[in-house]
Write a protein that holds these residues in place. Structure first.
Motif, short mmCIF file in Angstrom:
data_model
loop_
_atom_site.label_atom_id
_atom_site.label_comp_id
_atom_site.label_asym_id
_atom_site.label_seq_id
_atom_site.Cartn_x
_atom_site.Cartn_y
_atom_site.Cartn_z
N VAL A 25 0.85 -1.19 0.00
CA VAL A 25 0.00 0.00 0.00
C VAL A 25 0.89 1.24 0.00
CG1 VAL A 25 -1.75 1.30 1.26
CG2 VAL A 25 -1.85 -1.20 1.21
N ILE A 28 -3.25 6.17 0.51
CA ILE A 28 -4.62 5.98 0.96
C ILE A 28 -5.35 7.32 0.86
CG2 ILE A 28 -6.14 5.29 2.86
CD1 ILE A 28 -3.84 3.62 3.96
N LYS A 36 -12.73 4.54 1.25
CA LYS A 36 -11.33 4.90 1.06
C LYS A 36 -10.80 4.24 -0.21
CE LYS A 36 -9.82 5.51 5.88
NZ LYS A 36 -8.87 5.03 6.93
N PHE A 38 -7.26 2.80 -2.01
CA PHE A 38 -5.94 2.29 -1.65
C PHE A 38 -5.14 2.03 -2.92
CE2 PHE A 38 -8.92 1.25 1.62
CZ PHE A 38 -8.25 1.43 2.81
N HIS A 99 -10.12 -0.18 6.52
CA HIS A 99 -10.41 1.17 7.01
C HIS A 99 -9.78 1.45 8.36
CE1 HIS A 99 -13.43 3.08 4.25
NE2 HIS A 99 -13.36 1.87 3.74
#
Length: 249
Positions: A25, A28, A36, A38, A99
């Motif tokens: 990741v 974000i 959200k 990513f 999240h």
């Protein structure tokens, strides 16, 4: 996410890697209070088709695994990474982890891309109908269109409950392709459409039914309504592709 029987004509979709891989990741973005995005960099990357999805798998210390499928929001031109936009479901097994726990730098197990039916391979003109988080695969189509064929006729009709539910709000506001309707509470001073998607919105989109292609994605009820409106407007059934999402997350 419920996916329909693949269309043999959509065999242009690339074959997905058969094994899981570990992505990282790298960014974000908070899209709405419950959604959200990513960005995940992949060691084994391949271009996807707008509308495809990736599987995500979480493994607990005791070995228990939970797996979900999430549509890709990014254009296939973003080499080396994908963007997954995830709606938080309180009773879900995967979305709350993303999240509440996932941070930049975390490793995520993914596999894909998958799906050969609900994909855009350059057909035009195109009418996109999205309800809630059903806008995610449609956003991949719109983003790709903006990059490779900005003059191509593509319109997005987006149904949301209120202003806080508009995913990609800033990005959608930068173009003239999108028409939003608020089904519950419209922003102060709103002069646009209110209420559910209807025949007037489809007609006003300006996509000719005799030559147009349509993609509808959202809840089961939304997709049923959208498909009926498209058929009533004159779109041939073979030019309409639908995808439904379920309550798991």
């Amino acid at each position: 996410m419920e996916r329909l029987t693949p269309d043999p004509a959509a065999a242009l979709a690339p074959k997905a890697p058969g094994r899981w891989q570990i992505g990282t990741v790298t960014a974000i973005a908070q899209e709405t209070p419950t959604v959200k995005s990513f960005r995940i960099e992949l060691p084994i990357w391949m271009p996807h088709l707008p509308g495809q999805h990736y599987d995500v798998r979480l493994t607990a210390p005791d070995g228990y695994q939970a797996q979900r499928s999430y549509s890709i929001a990014s254009t296939p031109l973003e080499e080396g990474a994908i963007e997954l936009t995830i709606d938080r479901l309180d009773d879900g097994e995967v979305s709350p982890y993303f999240h509440d726990v996932v941070e930049v730098g975390d490793k995520i197990e993914v596999r894909g891309p998958f799906a050969a039916y609900f994909v855009w391979t350059g057909e035009q003109p195109v009418l996109l109908l999205g309800g809630g988080s059903g806008v995610v695969p449609l956003m991949a189509m719109l983003r790709h269109k903006r990059r490779v064929a900005p003059g191509l006729p593509m319109r997005l009709l987006y149904s949301v409950r209120n202003a806080n539910d508009v995913i990609y709000a800033r990005e959608l506001a930068t173009g003239d392709e999108t028409t939003i309707t608020y089904t519950r509470v419209a922003p102060p001073g709103w002069e646009g459409h209110r209420g559910r998607l209807d025949a007037a919105m489809v007609a006003a989109a300006g996509i000719a039914a005799d030559t147009g292609h349509a993609y509808a994605c959202g809840s089961n009820g939304f997709v049923e309504t959208a498909a009926r409106l498209l058929l009533d407007a004159g779109f041939a059934a073979e030019r309409i592709k639908t995808e439904r999402y379920g309550p798991t997350g």
